[in-house]
Design a protein around this motif. Structure first.
Motif, mmCIF file in Angstrom:
data_model
loop_
_atom_site.group_PDB
_atom_site.id
_atom_site.type_symbol
_atom_site.label_atom_id
_atom_site.label_comp_id
_atom_site.label_asym_id
_atom_site.label_seq_id
_atom_site.Cartn_x
_atom_site.Cartn_y
_atom_site.Cartn_z
ATOM 1 N N LYS A 158 0.818 -1.200 0.000
ATOM 2 C CA LYS A 158 0.000 0.000 0.000
ATOM 3 C C LYS A 158 0.858 1.259 0.000
ATOM 4 C CE LYS A 158 -3.788 2.205 2.550
ATOM 5 N NZ LYS A 158 -4.763 2.182 1.449
ATOM 6 N N GLU A 159 2.082 1.153 0.521
ATOM 7 C CA GLU A 159 2.954 2.317 0.595
ATOM 8 C C GLU A 159 3.238 2.912 -0.785
ATOM 9 O OE1 GLU A 159 6.912 1.511 1.907
ATOM 10 O OE2 GLU A 159 7.076 -0.356 0.780
ATOM 11 N N VAL A 160 3.211 2.072 -1.824
ATOM 12 C CA VAL A 160 3.449 2.574 -3.178
ATOM 13 C C VAL A 160 2.323 3.515 -3.585
ATOM 14 C CG1 VAL A 160 3.696 1.950 -5.603
ATOM 15 C CG2 VAL A 160 4.773 0.540 -3.845
ATOM 16 N N TYR A 161 1.079 3.095 -3.321
ATOM 17 C CA TYR A 161 -0.039 3.966 -3.665
ATOM 18 C C TYR A 161 -0.070 5.203 -2.773
ATOM 19 C CZ TYR A 161 -4.641 5.937 -4.265
ATOM 20 O OH TYR A 161 -5.670 6.821 -4.495
ATOM 21 N N VAL A 162 0.283 5.065 -1.493
ATOM 22 C CA VAL A 162 0.313 6.221 -0.601
ATOM 23 C C VAL A 162 1.262 7.282 -1.136
ATOM 24 C CG1 VAL A 162 0.976 7.021 1.709
ATOM 25 C CG2 VAL A 162 -0.388 4.936 1.447
ATOM 26 N N PHE A 163 2.435 6.848 -1.602
ATOM 27 C CA PHE A 163 3.383 7.786 -2.206
ATOM 28 C C PHE A 163 2.774 8.405 -3.468
ATOM 29 C CE2 PHE A 163 6.419 8.484 -5.647
ATOM 30 C CZ PHE A 163 7.227 9.457 -5.096
ATOM 31 N N LYS A 165 -0.350 8.784 -4.362
ATOM 32 C CA LYS A 165 -1.451 9.696 -4.064
ATOM 33 C C LYS A 165 -0.939 11.027 -3.528
ATOM 34 C CE LYS A 165 -5.766 10.048 -1.444
ATOM 35 N NZ LYS A 165 -6.664 9.358 -0.485
ATOM 36 N N LYS A 166 0.071 10.979 -2.669
ATOM 37 C CA LYS A 166 0.635 12.211 -2.111
ATOM 38 C C LYS A 166 1.209 13.088 -3.213
ATOM 39 C CE LYS A 166 3.967 13.917 1.297
ATOM 40 N NZ LYS A 166 4.987 13.534 2.316
#
Length: 345
Positions: A158-163, A165-166
Motif C-alpha cells: 500500500k505504501e506505493v499507492y500512498v506515495f 497519491k501524495k
C-alpha cells in the motif's frame, strides 16, 4: 425477464468482447478490477443486454478545489441494434444520473478520429477534445542518482499507492486515481510486458516509474518523483536493462504547446457549480459566458456573468456562447491536465 447482477456483468463482458479488439487477459482485468455494478449503465430486453457503458466516479482537482467527475468507458451496442440511437440514450442516462449526483465534468478517451466526431454530436453530449499529452525524451536530471536504489518488485504494498497519491495531490489540474484504479493500471501495463519501478532512498520511496516496451524503445507511461535524483536513477536502470533503446516519457501539456497530441474529450455537466468555483478562485476577473445546445442537461443552458468572485445568471446573450464540450475545452486547454493511467492506451 430479470437478470442477476452476475448475469448482467457476464452479458456486459460478452458485449465488450464483441465490440472491442481486446485480449481476454485485458477483458478479465477490466471486469474483475475496474467494473462495478453501479458503474454499469445498460439497456436490455427479454433478458438480453444489448447496449452498455461504464461510468466511473473520479476525483478531479483544479486550482485547489475538488470537482466530482466521471470517466465514461466501454460504450458499446450489439451489431444488430446499432444505428437506432441507443448509444445516445445510454449517454443521456449517464449524464442525467451524474448531474443528479452533483458531478461537474464528464471525461472520455476516444479511440480514433471517427469516435471524436461521434462524441462531438449533440445527441452524444457535445464532447470536445479538451486535454493533450506530449512525448518527450526521458533523460537524466542534473542531480546524480547516488544513494537511490531502483527495483521492480513482484508485489506492491500500500505504501506505493500512498506515495503516488501524495504526489498526485500536488498537481494543479488532475484527474486522480483511487487505489484500486492505480493497481489495475499497473496490472494493465504488466499485460504489455511492462513494469512498475520503485526508487528508494534509505528505504523511503522517492519515485515510481511505469514503463512499457514499444517497437524500438521504452515508453514511460507514468512518472512520479519526489526527488529529481530518482529520475536519473530510473534512466540509469532502463538504459542498463534495455541498451540502445530510445527512452520516451508521456507528459501533459497545454493545448498550444508544440508537439501536443490531443488526448481526452470532456463536457461540463453542471455549469453553475463549475463557474461558482471559477468565480471564487478568480475574484479579480469579470466576464460573461453562455452555454447552449445541451440536450441532455437543459438546466445548464443559460447566460452567466462572473464578477467580484460571484456568479450571476443574466438575461442578455453574451458575446461568447459555447456548447457543453467547448465550455470544458475553453477552461481545460489552458492547463496541463494530468490524466494518468486510464487504461486507454
Amino acid at each position: 425477464m430479470l437478470l442477476t447482477p452476475q448475469e448482467i456483468k457476464e452479458q456486459t463482458r460478452a458485449l465488450w468482447r464483441t465490440a472491442f479488439n481486446d485480449s481476454e487477459d485485458f477483458i478479465d482485468l477490466y471486469f474483475e478490477e475496474k467494473y462495478t455494478d453501479d458503474a454499469n449503465i445498460f439497456f436490455r430486453h427479454d433478458g438480453e443486454l444489448f447496449a452498455a457503458a461504464q461510468v466511473f466516479p473520479m476525483r478531479f482537482q483544479m486550482g485547489g478545489h475538488v470537482l466530482p467527475s466521471v470517466y465514461v468507458s466501454g460504450l458499446a451496442t450489439l451489431p444488430q441494434y446499432r444505428r437506432q440511437g441507443l448509444a445516445a440514450q445510454v449517454l443521456y442516462y449517464a449524464h442525467r444520473r451524474a448531474f443528479e449526483r452533483g458531478v461537474v465534468f464528464s471525461f472520455l478517451v476516444p479511440g480514433d478520429e471517427k469516435l471524436v466526431n461521434f462524441y462531438r454530436q449533440q445527441m452524444h453530449g457535445n464532447y470536445e477534445v479538451s486535454t493533450c499529452r506530449i512525448r518527450v525524451p526521458f533523460q537524466r536530471t542534473d542531480t546524480a542518482s547516488e544513494g537511490i536504489e531502483v527495483s521492480a518488485p513482484e508485489q506492491y504494498g500500500k505504501e506505493v499507492y500512498v506515495f503516488y497519491k501524495k504526489q498526485q495531490q500536488q498537481s494543479a489540474v488532475a484527474l486522480t486515481l483511487s487505489e484500486n484504479d492505480f493497481f489495475a493500471a499497473v496490472a494493465d501495463v504488466e499485460l504489455d510486458n511492462g513494469a512498475l519501478l520503485v526508487a528508494r532512498r534509505r528505504q523511503k520511496i522517492v519515485g515510481t516509474c511505469l514503463y512499457v516496451p514499444t517497437g524500438n524503445g521504452i515508453l514511460v507511461r507514468d512518472l512520479m518523483v519526489a526527488d529529481p535524483a530518482a529520475q536519473t536513477a530510473f534512466v540509469d536502470y532502463l538504459e542498463t536493462a534495455f541498451p540502445k533503446k530510445e527512452l520516451q516519457l508521456i507528459d501533459y501539456c497545454k493545448w498550444a504547446e508544440e508537439g501536443a497530441e490531443p488526448y481526452a474529450m470532456a463536457r461540463v455537466l453542471n455549469v453553475e457549480r463549475f463557474l461558482t468555483v471559477v468565480a471564487a478562485h478568480h475574484p479579480e476577473e469579470t466576464f460573461e459566458v453562455g452555454l447552449e445546445g445541451d440536450e441532455h442537461i437543459p438546466e445548464n443552458n443559460g447566460f452567466y456573468r462572473l464578477e467580484k468572485g460571484k456568479l450571476k445568471v443574466i438575461a442578455h446573450r453574451p458575446n461568447v456562447v459555447l456548447t457543453p464540450g467547448a465550455f470544458a475545452a475553453a477552461f481545460l486547454r489552458e492547463h496541463p491536465v494530468e490524466m494518468r493511467l486510464l487504461m486507454s492506451d
